[in-house]
Design a protein around this motif. Structure first.
Motif, short mmCIF file in Angstrom:
data_model
loop_
_atom_site.label_atom_id
_atom_site.label_comp_id
_atom_site.label_asym_id
_atom_site.label_seq_id
_atom_site.Cartn_x
_atom_site.Cartn_y
_atom_site.Cartn_z
N LEU A 237 0.72 -1.21 -0.08
CA LEU A 237 0.08 -0.02 0.04
C LEU A 237 0.72 1.09 0.09
CD1 LEU A 237 -2.73 -1.20 2.62
CD2 LEU A 237 -3.11 -0.96 0.42
N ASP A 238 0.51 2.26 -0.71
CA ASP A 238 1.00 3.63 -0.52
C ASP A 238 0.31 4.35 0.73
OD1 ASP A 238 1.94 6.11 -1.01
OD2 ASP A 238 0.92 6.59 -2.74
N VAL A 239 1.49 4.34 1.72
CA VAL A 239 0.69 5.01 3.09
C VAL A 239 1.58 6.47 3.60
CG1 VAL A 239 0.69 4.28 5.66
CG2 VAL A 239 0.68 2.59 3.64
N ASP A 240 0.58 7.14 4.15
CA ASP A 240 0.83 8.51 4.75
C ASP A 240 0.79 8.47 5.94
OD1 ASP A 240 1.44 9.47 2.02
OD2 ASP A 240 -0.33 10.93 1.85
N ASP A 241 2.00 8.67 6.92
CA ASP A 241 1.88 8.88 8.17
C ASP A 241 1.62 10.17 8.58
OD1 ASP A 241 2.17 8.67 10.89
OD2 ASP A 241 4.20 8.05 10.82
N VAL A 242 0.27 10.48 9.34
CA VAL A 242 -0.15 11.78 9.37
C VAL A 242 -0.21 11.84 10.94
CG1 VAL A 242 -1.99 13.38 8.85
CG2 VAL A 242 -1.33 11.83 7.25
N SER A 243 0.52 12.84 11.66
CA SER A 243 0.47 13.15 12.76
C SER A 243 -0.18 14.64 12.97
CB SER A 243 1.69 13.09 13.62
OG SER A 243 2.33 11.67 13.92
N ILE A 244 -1.08 14.66 13.96
CA ILE A 244 -1.67 16.08 14.02
C ILE A 244 -2.00 16.15 15.40
CG2 ILE A 244 -3.07 15.89 11.58
CD1 ILE A 244 -5.53 15.23 13.23
N GLN A 245 -2.37 17.60 15.54
CA GLN A 245 -2.83 18.17 17.26
C GLN A 245 -4.31 18.75 16.95
OE1 GLN A 245 0.45 20.80 18.17
NE2 GLN A 245 1.04 19.06 19.44
N ALA A 246 -4.76 18.28 18.16
CA ALA A 246 -6.28 18.93 17.92
C ALA A 246 -6.55 20.56 18.31
CB ALA A 246 -7.04 18.01 19.15
N PHE A 247 -5.50 20.98 18.96
CA PHE A 247 -5.67 22.52 19.25
C PHE A 247 -6.91 22.92 19.78
CE2 PHE A 247 -2.25 22.54 16.16
CZ PHE A 247 -1.09 22.81 16.89
N GLY A 248 -7.53 21.97 20.85
CA GLY A 248 -8.71 22.40 21.79
C GLY A 248 -10.16 21.82 21.03
N GLU A 249 -9.62 21.33 19.48
CA GLU A 249 -10.87 20.82 19.05
C GLU A 249 -11.42 19.45 19.55
OE1 GLU A 249 -11.67 21.68 14.26
OE2 GLU A 249 -9.64 20.78 14.74
N THR A 250 -12.57 18.79 19.23
CA THR A 250 -12.96 17.38 19.60
C THR A 250 -12.12 16.65 18.79
OG1 THR A 250 -14.67 17.18 18.17
CG2 THR A 250 -15.15 18.10 20.36
N ALA A 251 -11.61 15.45 19.32
CA ALA A 251 -10.85 14.53 18.62
C ALA A 251 -11.82 14.26 17.16
CB ALA A 251 -10.85 13.07 19.42
N THR A 252 -12.99 14.16 17.11
CA THR A 252 -13.58 13.92 15.99
C THR A 252 -13.65 14.85 15.12
OG1 THR A 252 -15.33 12.90 17.43
CG2 THR A 252 -16.14 13.19 15.25
N ALA A 253 -13.73 16.07 15.55
CA ALA A 253 -13.58 17.32 14.61
C ALA A 253 -12.15 17.23 14.11
CB ALA A 253 -13.93 18.52 15.15
N ALA A 254 -11.22 17.19 14.79
CA ALA A 254 -9.85 17.06 14.26
C ALA A 254 -9.48 16.08 13.19
CB ALA A 254 -8.79 16.95 15.35
N ILE A 255 -9.79 14.72 13.34
CA ILE A 255 -9.77 13.70 12.64
C ILE A 255 -10.48 13.96 11.42
CG2 ILE A 255 -9.97 11.23 12.23
CD1 ILE A 255 -9.61 11.00 15.40
N GLN A 256 -11.71 14.24 11.32
CA GLN A 256 -12.51 14.68 10.31
C GLN A 256 -11.77 15.76 9.36
OE1 GLN A 256 -16.84 13.09 9.88
NE2 GLN A 256 -16.74 14.21 11.76
N SER A 257 -11.44 16.91 9.87
CA SER A 257 -10.71 17.88 9.17
C SER A 257 -9.55 17.45 8.52
CB SER A 257 -10.37 18.97 10.09
OG SER A 257 -11.73 19.59 10.69
N ALA A 258 -8.78 16.67 9.37
CA ALA A 258 -7.36 15.88 8.53
C ALA A 258 -7.73 15.08 7.40
CB ALA A 258 -6.78 15.25 9.64
N ALA A 259 -8.67 14.36 7.52
CA ALA A 259 -9.15 13.53 6.36
C ALA A 259 -9.75 13.95 5.32
CB ALA A 259 -10.29 12.22 7.04
N LEU A 260 -10.65 15.07 5.50
CA LEU A 260 -11.07 15.79 4.37
C LEU A 260 -10.21 16.78 3.67
CD1 LEU A 260 -14.35 16.89 5.87
CD2 LEU A 260 -14.37 15.44 4.09
N GLU A 261 -9.22 17.38 4.41
CA GLU A 261 -8.01 18.12 3.88
C GLU A 261 -7.22 17.12 2.98
OE1 GLU A 261 -5.86 19.77 6.86
OE2 GLU A 261 -7.49 21.09 7.67
#
Length: 273
Positions: A209-233
């Protein structure tokens, strides 16, 4: 052996939308899966009020059962219209069930298939929770406004938990056809086992598989919002996440990723418990 997808369609007290039918057909067709739509005729038990009432209980009961029947007819007709020019077949499983056991019956039926497809909304939240806990099978949630598109890029919400690992395993039918996988971890939400994280990335890459390792910070957002934002971006077509990593009671009191996704999914989500 073809995958078997299950589409539970509510007929009472609210009918499922036509959009979830269209999304389910699109998902099944792309993945060369069989699709079974379960459509209940809901029966309302006779009620004998202990005190006089101005409500005509028998009339209300009849209206409720007719609404369920008429909703089922409309849903069947939409299924037929949606597949009329495609050559795709959707099997219809009709059944009778008494209130208040509709969701439990859906859960029993779901045990016979690889996954169930449900709309992410407040109206369907109780159904989704019952399926997630009772069927032992994963869910694919679609946003209420979603129009199906191909699943080429998959985002995996990874925290090292057993539920996340189960969700990843359940997503195999989609991952095998994907072009890219993104492993998204939130570094300021909980401690991540870096060694196991690296091992997961290596394992996925070793599978070709072609795999991207994506580490993000929530910066006060809910985990749900942060994960979905990262996925959509990153243009993900499907998010894979573990459901109810905590106890159900703790999720109910404190909220959590699962409860938020069940009603606020912004892209298609595969959830497994």
């Amino acid at each position: 052996m073809k995958p078997q997808f299950h589409l539970p369609l509510s007929t009472y007290p609210d009918a499922s939308s036509f959009a979830i039918i269209d999304n389910a057909i699109g998902l099944a067709r792309q993945n060369d899966a069989h699709l079974v739509a379960s459509i209940p005729q809901v029966r309302i038990p006779q009620v004998h009020p202990p005190f006089p009432t101005v409500i005509d209980v028998e009339t209300w009961r009849g209206q409720a059962e007719r609404y369920s029947r008429d909703s089922g007819t409309s849903l069947r007709e939409h299924v037929a219209d949606a597949i009329s020019e495609t050559g795709f077949e959707v099997r219809i499983h009709g059944f009778e069930v008494r209130e208040p056991f509709v969701y439990e019956r859906f859960s029993e039926i779901a045990k016979c298939y690889d996954l169930s497809i449900v709309e992410a909304s407040e109206l369907s939240r109780q159904l989704s929770e019952t399926l997630l806990f009772g069927s032992g099978r994963p869910l694919v949630l679609f946003p209420a406004t979603s129009v199906y598109s191909r699943v080429d890029t998959i985002a995996v919400a990874w925290d090292g938990s057993a539920t996340a690992a189960r969700a990843l395993s359940c997503a195999r039918v989609f991952i095998e056809r994907a072009i890219k996988v993104q492993v998204i971890s939130i570094t300021d939400d909980k401690e991540i086992d870096e060694a196991n994280h690296a091992l997961l990335i290596s394992s996925l890459k070793h599978s070709g598989l072609d795999v991207d390792d994506v580490s993000i910070q929530a910066f006060g957002e809910t985990a749900t919002a942060a994960i979905q934002s990262a996925a959509l971006e990153r243009k993900a077509d499907l998010l894979v996440a573990g459901g109810f990593g905590h106890s159900r009671l703790r999720e109910f009191i404190l909220g959590g990723v699962t409860r938020e996704l069940l009603v606020k999914a912004e892209l298609p989500v595969l959830l497994a418990h």
